[in-house]
Design an enzyme around this catalytic site. Structure first.
Site, short mmCIF file in Angstrom:
data_model
loop_
_atom_site.label_atom_id
_atom_site.label_comp_id
_atom_site.label_asym_id
_atom_site.label_seq_id
_atom_site.Cartn_x
_atom_site.Cartn_y
_atom_site.Cartn_z
N HIS A 158 -75.69 -23.02 -16.34
CA HIS A 158 -75.66 -22.20 -15.14
C HIS A 158 -77.03 -22.24 -14.47
CE1 HIS A 158 -72.24 -19.59 -17.03
NE2 HIS A 158 -71.78 -20.70 -16.51
N SER B 230 -76.07 -20.76 -20.59
CA SER B 230 -76.52 -20.02 -19.41
C SER B 230 -77.90 -19.46 -19.67
CB SER B 230 -75.50 -18.91 -19.07
OG SER B 230 -75.85 -18.27 -17.86
N THR B 231 -78.06 -18.15 -19.70
CA THR B 231 -79.37 -17.52 -19.86
C THR B 231 -80.06 -18.00 -21.14
OG1 THR B 231 -78.50 -15.57 -18.76
CG2 THR B 231 -80.61 -15.33 -19.89
N ASP C 108 -68.15 -16.92 -19.81
CA ASP C 108 -67.77 -18.24 -19.33
C ASP C 108 -67.82 -19.25 -20.47
OD1 ASP C 108 -67.03 -20.22 -17.49
OD2 ASP C 108 -69.11 -20.73 -17.05
N MET D 144 -75.21 -15.07 -20.96
CA MET D 144 -74.60 -13.76 -20.70
C MET D 144 -73.18 -13.96 -20.16
SD MET D 144 -76.15 -10.74 -18.29
CE MET D 144 -75.49 -9.07 -18.36
#
Length: 350
Positions: A199, A173-174, A295, A292
Site C-alpha cells: 500500500h 501495508s504499514t 486487506d 493495518m
C-alpha cells in the site's frame, strides 16, 4: 499517549498544510494536536515541552530538512513519524530515504491545489496516524544508513527464466517497506517470481522498486501491464492501480488496471491474492505481512482453499499486526513465522 488519546505534532513549512491537518486531526475522536511548527528547530522546542505519540513531518523545510530531523528523533527518542511528502519524483525518492531511516508511513500531498486535496483526502492522514500510534518503533541499528547494496547482477546474456511452476504473492501495508527490504535483500538471484502489493501512493512505488533493485540480488521493478512473472524478478504493483496475475499458456503475466478501491485500497492485496488463487493454486505461496486493516485476509483464504501454502508474519515482528491477524482469524494461514524467516520460506518453496 495522553489522557485525551493519541497526541500529535505537525511539522510543515506550509501554513495551509498546518491549518488543514491540524483541524482534521483535532476533529477526529481520540486524537489531540499538541501543536504545529514551521520547521524542525521550532518543533524540537515544542516537543521537549510535551513529547507526542506521533509526528507528522514534511521533508523540505528551512533550517533543517525533514530526513535529518527524522534521524535525530530515531537516534534519541524513537517515535512514530508520518511523512507528508509532495507527489513528485523528487518527493518520492526523498520519501524512500525517510522510510529507510525509520518513518512509519507516508501521506502524499500535491504541489498545487493543496488545500482542496488535503481536505478531500484527509481521512488518509487520520488512518496513518492511528496506524503509526498502534505500531512499534525500534531504535535504528544502522545509524540511519542504508544497507550495503547487493553484488551487481551480471550482464544479461539470456532472457529471464519464465516458469508457471512457482509464484510468490506478497501483500503488506504499514511497516511494509522496511519489512520487504528485509525479505527481498535476503533472496538469491534464482528465487521464484514474486508479485507484490505494498500500500503506497502513486509515484512512490516506482522509487521504492528502484531502491530495492539496487539493494537486492534479484531484479525489482514497478510492474507494467503485460509483464511476465519470471524467476529472479519481483514486480511491485504501481501505486493507484490494481495488479492481477493471469495465465498465459505455461506462463504467468500481470494485468495492471484501474478500478475502484477494494478494502479502501488501490492497489489491493485481495485483488492480487484472488487472481493468484485462480490461476496458480497449489503452485503458489501467499505471504501476508505487517499492515493495518484486513486487506488480503480473504484473498489469502482463497489461495489456501485453492491449495497454496500460506504464511503470515508473526505478531512479534510486525509493526502493525492487523492484516496478518485478520488472516489468521479467518483460518487463511498455514504458518506464522518471524520476518527474518520469510525469505527462507520463499527460497524453499517448490
Amino acid at each position: 499517549m495522553t489522557g485525551k488519546g493519541i497526541s500529535v505534532v505537525i511539522v510543515d513549512d506550509s501554513a495551509v498544510v498546518r491549518q488543514v491537518l491540524s483541524k482534521r486531526l483535532a476533529d477526529s475522536p481520540g486524537i489531540e494536536v499538541l501543536g504545529c511548527a514551521s520547521d524542525p528547530i521550532f518543533a524540537m522546542n515544542l516537543m521537549n515541552r510535551a513529547w507526542p505519540d506521533v509526528v507528522v513531518l514534511d521533508i523540505e523545510m528551512p533550517r533543517m530538512d525533514g530526513i535529518t530531523f527524522l534521524k535525530k528523533i530515531m537516534a534519541t527518542r524513537p517515535t512514530p513519524v508520518i511523512i507528508c511528502s509532495t507527489l513528485s519524483q523528487r518527493g518520492a525518492r526523498a520519501t524512500m530515504d525517510a522510510l529507510a531511516a525509520g518513518a512509519a508511513g507516508v501521506v502524499p500531498k500535491p504541489s498545487t491545489g493543496l488545500k482542496q486535496f488535503m481536505a478531500d483526502d484527509s481521512g488518509d492522514i487520520v488512518a496513518a496516524v492511528r496506524a503509526a500510534a498502534a505500531g512499534k518503533v525500534a531504535r535504528l541499528n544502522r545509524a540511519g544508513t542504508a544497507p550495503a547494496a547487493a553484488a551487481p547482477r551480471p550482464a544479461a546474456v539470456a532472457p529471464p527464466v519464465v516458469s508457471a511452476g512457482r509464484i510468490i504473492a506478497i501483500g503488506t501495508s504499514t511497516g511494509g517497506t522496511q519489512a520487504l527490504e528485509t525479505v527481498l535483500t535476503a533472496l538469491p538471484r534464482d528465487s521464484p517470481g514474486i508479485v507484490i502489493v505494498q500500500h503506497m501512493p502513486e509515484k512512490f512505488t516506482a522509487a521504492f522498486a528502484e531502491r530495492m533493485d539496487v539493494l537486492s540480488a534479484i531484479e525489482v521493478r514497478e510492474a507494467a501491464d503485460g509483464d511476465l512473472v519470471a524467476d529472479g524478478l519481483a514486480l511491485v504493483a504501481p501505486g493507484g492501480r490494481h495488479m492481477q496475475v493471469l495465465s498465459d499458456g505455461a506462463r504467468f503475466r500481470v494485468k495492471v488496471s484501474d478500478g475502484p478501491p477494494v478494502n479502501r485500497h488501490r492497489p489491493s492485496v485481495d485483488v492480487l491474492f484472488r487472481s493468484v488463487a485462480k490461476v496458480a493454486g497449489r503452485h503458489a505461496l501467499g505471504v501476508i505481512m505487517t499492515g493495518m486493516g484486513d486487506d488480503g485476509a480473504r484473498g489469502l483464504l482463497e489461495m489456501r482453499t485453492a491449495g497454496a501454502l500460506t504464511v503470515a508474519q508473526d505478531e512479534a515482528t510486525c509493526v502493525v499486526h492487523g492484516m496478518p491477524k485478520e488472516a489468521v482469524r479467518l483460518g487463511a494461514v498455514d504458518r506464522e513465522v518471524p520476518l527474518t524467516a520469510i525469505a527462507e520460506v520463499i527460497r524453499t518453496h517448490g
